[in-house]
Scaffold this active site. Structure first.
Site, PDB file in Angstrom:
ATOM      1  N   LYS A  13     -25.136   5.073  39.012  1.00 32.39           N
ATOM      2  CA  LYS A  13     -25.845   4.825  40.278  1.00 32.39           C
ATOM      3  C   LYS A  13     -25.338   5.694  41.420  1.00 32.39           C
ATOM      4  O   LYS A  13     -26.124   6.280  42.155  1.00 32.39           O
ATOM      5  CB  LYS A  13     -25.638   3.362  40.722  1.00 32.39           C
ATOM      6  CG  LYS A  13     -26.616   2.382  40.147  1.00 32.39           C
ATOM      7  CD  LYS A  13     -26.355   0.990  40.729  1.00 32.39           C
ATOM      8  CE  LYS A  13     -24.945   0.527  40.425  1.00 32.39           C
ATOM      9  NZ  LYS A  13     -24.628  -0.818  40.844  1.00 32.39           N
ATOM     10  N   ARG A 128     -13.914   5.411  33.002  1.00 34.14           N
ATOM     11  CA  ARG A 128     -13.712   5.496  34.455  1.00 34.14           C
ATOM     12  C   ARG A 128     -12.438   4.766  34.868  1.00 34.14           C
ATOM     13  O   ARG A 128     -11.744   5.178  35.785  1.00 34.14           O
ATOM     14  CB  ARG A 128     -14.925   4.891  35.179  1.00 34.14           C
ATOM     15  CG  ARG A 128     -14.881   5.036  36.679  1.00 34.14           C
ATOM     16  CD  ARG A 128     -16.183   4.619  37.324  1.00 34.14           C
ATOM     17  NE  ARG A 128     -16.278   3.186  37.509  1.00 34.14           N
ATOM     18  CZ  ARG A 128     -17.357   2.549  37.995  1.00 34.14           C
ATOM     19  NH1 ARG A 128     -18.428   3.244  38.319  1.00 34.14           N
ATOM     20  NH2 ARG A 128     -17.370   1.245  38.155  1.00 34.14           N
TER      21      ARG A 128
END
Ligand code: AMP
Length: 195
Positions: A13, A128
């Protein structure tokens, strides 16, 4: 142009929102980023929401609606548009957000959804976690955030599909392809809406 971005954690996103907002010349409003900034600056709001973020739970609606209304009103006053990323996360937020948008004369033109399968999301979020070290990127919290998305946020897809504003793009393509497909779909919506 006024856009909502609806996608699970790990769908990319942030990156896409930055690019799309530049393309349309509209502010990118990320509720997650706004909350993280408040936490980092130790503001009263930051202290209030810190635990929710750490656990991967949703922040209570009244707090969320407050910061969204402020940020959207500011964006609309400056540019007439916005790209809202991370809101709404529940049907209740969607309904309240819609009422605010009506009041501001700034309802959305399109809702962009990135579709990514769960094992891929988990893989990306775990990766991540090792590179960025976000507080809410531990394995237990990641799994919890994916569950919250599935139960609370995914039902919104039907809600927006029913309103005829939903665009779904596969988030499993190369990053540049996701951007190009998203912008093409949103441009088509813009032309239809005359925005
Ligand atoms: P994000 O960066 O969008 O993944 O959001 C990070 C965290 O901020 C979430 O796990 C929630 O704790 C909180 N948050 C962000 N947006 C919302 C929202 N619309 N409603 C409730 N909590 C939110």
């Amino acid at each position: 142009m006024r856009i909502l971005l609806l996608a699970p954690p790990g769908a990319g996103k942030g990156t896409q929102a930055d690019r799309i907002s530049v393309h349309f010349g509209i502010p990118h409003i990320s509720t997650g980023d706004l909350f993280r900034r408040h936490v980092a600056e130790r503001t009263p709001l930051g202290l209030e929401v810190e635990e929710y973020l750490r656990r991967g739970d949703l922040v209570p609606d009244d707090i969320v609606l407050g910061i969204v209304e402020e940020a959207v009103a500011d964006a609309v006053a400056r540019t007439g548009g916005y790209l809202l990323d991370g809101f709404p996360r529940t049907l209740a937020q969607a309904r309240r957000g819609y009422r605010i948008a009506v009041r501001l004369g700034a309802t959305v033109h399109g809702v962009l959804h990135f579709d990514v399968r769960e094992p891929e999301l988990l893989r990306r979020l775990l990766e991540r976690a090792t590179t960025e070290g976000r507080d809410d990127d531990t394995e237990a919290t990641i799994r919890h955030r994916l569950d919250v998305y599935k139960t609370e946020t995914e039902p919104l897809l039907d809600y927006y599909r029913g309103r005829g504003v939903l665009v779904t793009v596969s988030g499993e393509q190369p990053v540049d392809d996701v951007t190009a497909e998203s912008i093409a779909a949103l441009e088509a919506i813009r032309q239809k809406a005359g925005a």
